[in-house]
Design a protein around this motif. Structure first.
Motif, PDB file in Angstrom:
ATOM      1  N   SER A 293       0.221   5.830   9.690  1.00 55.35           N
ATOM      2  CA  SER A 293       0.889   7.006  10.251  1.00 55.35           C
ATOM      3  C   SER A 293       2.274   7.178   9.636  1.00 55.35           C
ATOM      4  O   SER A 293       2.874   6.207   9.155  1.00 55.35           O
ATOM      5  N   PRO A 294       2.805   8.415   9.656  1.00 57.32           N
ATOM      6  CA  PRO A 294       4.178   8.625   9.179  1.00 57.32           C
ATOM      7  C   PRO A 294       5.187   7.762   9.939  1.00 57.32           C
ATOM      8  O   PRO A 294       6.191   7.321   9.372  1.00 57.32           O
ATOM      9  N   ARG A 295       4.917   7.518  11.207  1.00 55.07           N
ATOM     10  CA  ARG A 295       5.821   6.681  11.997  1.00 55.07           C
ATOM     11  C   ARG A 295       5.847   5.258  11.457  1.00 55.07           C
ATOM     12  O   ARG A 295       6.904   4.628  11.381  1.00 55.07           O
TER      13      ARG A 295
ATOM     14  N   ASP B 126       4.477  12.325   4.654  1.00 57.41           N
ATOM     15  CA  ASP B 126       3.157  12.427   5.278  1.00 57.41           C
ATOM     16  C   ASP B 126       2.047  12.160   4.263  1.00 57.41           C
ATOM     17  O   ASP B 126       1.021  11.545   4.591  1.00 57.41           O
ATOM     18  N   ASP B 127       2.249  12.642   3.014  1.00 61.22           N
ATOM     19  CA  ASP B 127       1.248  12.424   1.965  1.00 61.22           C
ATOM     20  C   ASP B 127       1.112  10.935   1.648  1.00 61.22           C
ATOM     21  O   ASP B 127       0.006  10.419   1.466  1.00 61.22           O
ATOM     22  N   ILE B 128       2.249  10.267   1.563  1.00 64.60           N
ATOM     23  CA  ILE B 128       2.240   8.835   1.246  1.00 64.60           C
ATOM     24  C   ILE B 128       1.550   8.055   2.355  1.00 64.60           C
ATOM     25  O   ILE B 128       0.714   7.185   2.100  1.00 64.60           O
ATOM     26  N   ALA B 129       1.920   8.373   3.598  1.00 64.55           N
ATOM     27  CA  ALA B 129       1.330   7.673   4.741  1.00 64.55           C
ATOM     28  C   ALA B 129      -0.182   7.873   4.780  1.00 64.55           C
ATOM     29  O   ALA B 129      -0.940   6.918   4.994  1.00 64.55           O
ATOM     30  N   GLU B 130      -0.618   9.101   4.549  1.00 65.41           N
ATOM     31  CA  GLU B 130      -2.055   9.392   4.573  1.00 65.41           C
ATOM     32  C   GLU B 130      -2.785   8.624   3.471  1.00 65.41           C
ATOM     33  O   GLU B 130      -3.860   8.050   3.698  1.00 65.41           O
TER      34      GLU B 130
ATOM     35  N   ALA C 254       0.826  -1.208   0.000  1.00 65.63           N
ATOM     36  CA  ALA C 254       0.000   0.000   0.000  1.00 65.63           C
ATOM     37  C   ALA C 254       0.860   1.257   0.000  1.00 65.63           C
ATOM     38  O   ALA C 254       0.553   2.230  -0.709  1.00 65.63           O
ATOM     39  N   LEU C 255       1.939   1.246   0.760  1.00 66.17           N
ATOM     40  CA  LEU C 255       2.822   2.415   0.835  1.00 66.17           C
ATOM     41  C   LEU C 255       3.545   2.662  -0.482  1.00 66.17           C
ATOM     42  O   LEU C 255       3.603   3.789  -0.974  1.00 66.17           O
TER      43      LEU C 255
END
Length: 226
Positions: free
Chosen positions: A48-50, A39-43, A19-20
């Motif tokens: 989460s970005p973490r 952050d855009d990719i994680a969203e 997915a990432l």
């Protein structure tokens, strides 16, 4: 129960990785790689970005992972599928050529060639083939200790050199916008790079065959217990 939980955990991790990397690629194709944030990719992937940082160290790594998805495993599978009578050097060359020269999506290739950071990451990604390929070579030749690892590392280096020559020819100027036009025939470049390793691959294969014959001979010569 523990094995089942472990299997489900690995499936979930693999799904998150997919997915990432797919989110990273689609955002890069839509906005351009320089306009994509972690952050855009994680969203977009719903994490989460973490969590993102547990899988990829940069946006470039995630984007390239999508372009080269499962490439190393397909090369290894292709080597393993070759009959044992096929010379190891030929089996490796056929497998690499089959996976690295298959037609690529034009937009994805353009994405890689227009970004110096993506080009560098793309070249570095060839190292991922080293460990699984070492296992495939070791299985084919028998327990060879460090030999399989050395041979696999050499194959990965040969692929990287060929791709670098193809993507970053030393005498070819960049076009406007930093576009690199791939130069020469990639199949020819790969064949030439891998051909340099053929003597070492042949020697390792011959030594493995001799060891196997000696082992069989020793077993045949062993006295029968009374």
């Amino acid at each position: 129960m523990t094995t089942r939980r472990s299997g489900l955990r690995e499936q979930k991790k693999q799904a998150t990785r997919v997915a990432l990397r797919e989110a990273a690629l689609q955002l890069a194709l839509k906005r351009g790689p320089d306009n994509v944030r972690v952050d855009d990719i994680a969203e977009a992937a719903g994490v989460s970005p973490r969590t993102y940082n547990n899988y990829f160290s940069s946006r470039e790594q995630a984007i390239v992972a999508a372009v080269t998805a499962e490439q190393e495993s397909r090369v290894v599978a292709a080597v393993a599928a070759r009959p044992t009578h096929v010379r190891l050097a030929d089996a490796l060359a056929d497998a690499v050529l089959e996976q690295y020269t298959e037609p690529r999506d034009h937009d994805e290739l353009l994405l890689i060639t227009t970004s110096p950071a993506l080009r560098d990451t793309f070249l570095e990604s060839t190292a991922a083939i080293e460990h699984p390929l070492a296992a495939a070579i070791d299985q084919r030749l028998g327990d060879t200790g460090t030999t399989a690892r050395v041979l696999a590392a050499s194959v990965a280096a040969a692929i990287r050199v060929a791709l670098q020559h193809w993507l970053q020819p030393p005498t070819a100027p960049l076009t406007a916008g930093g576009l690199v036009v791939p130069s020469g025939s990639l199949p020819d470049l790969l064949r030439s790079a891998l051909a340099a390793l053929a003597p070492a691959l042949d020697a390792a294969e011959e030594q493995a065959q001799q060891s196997s014959h000696q082992s069989i001979g020793s077993t045949d010569a062993a006295p029968t217990p009374q």
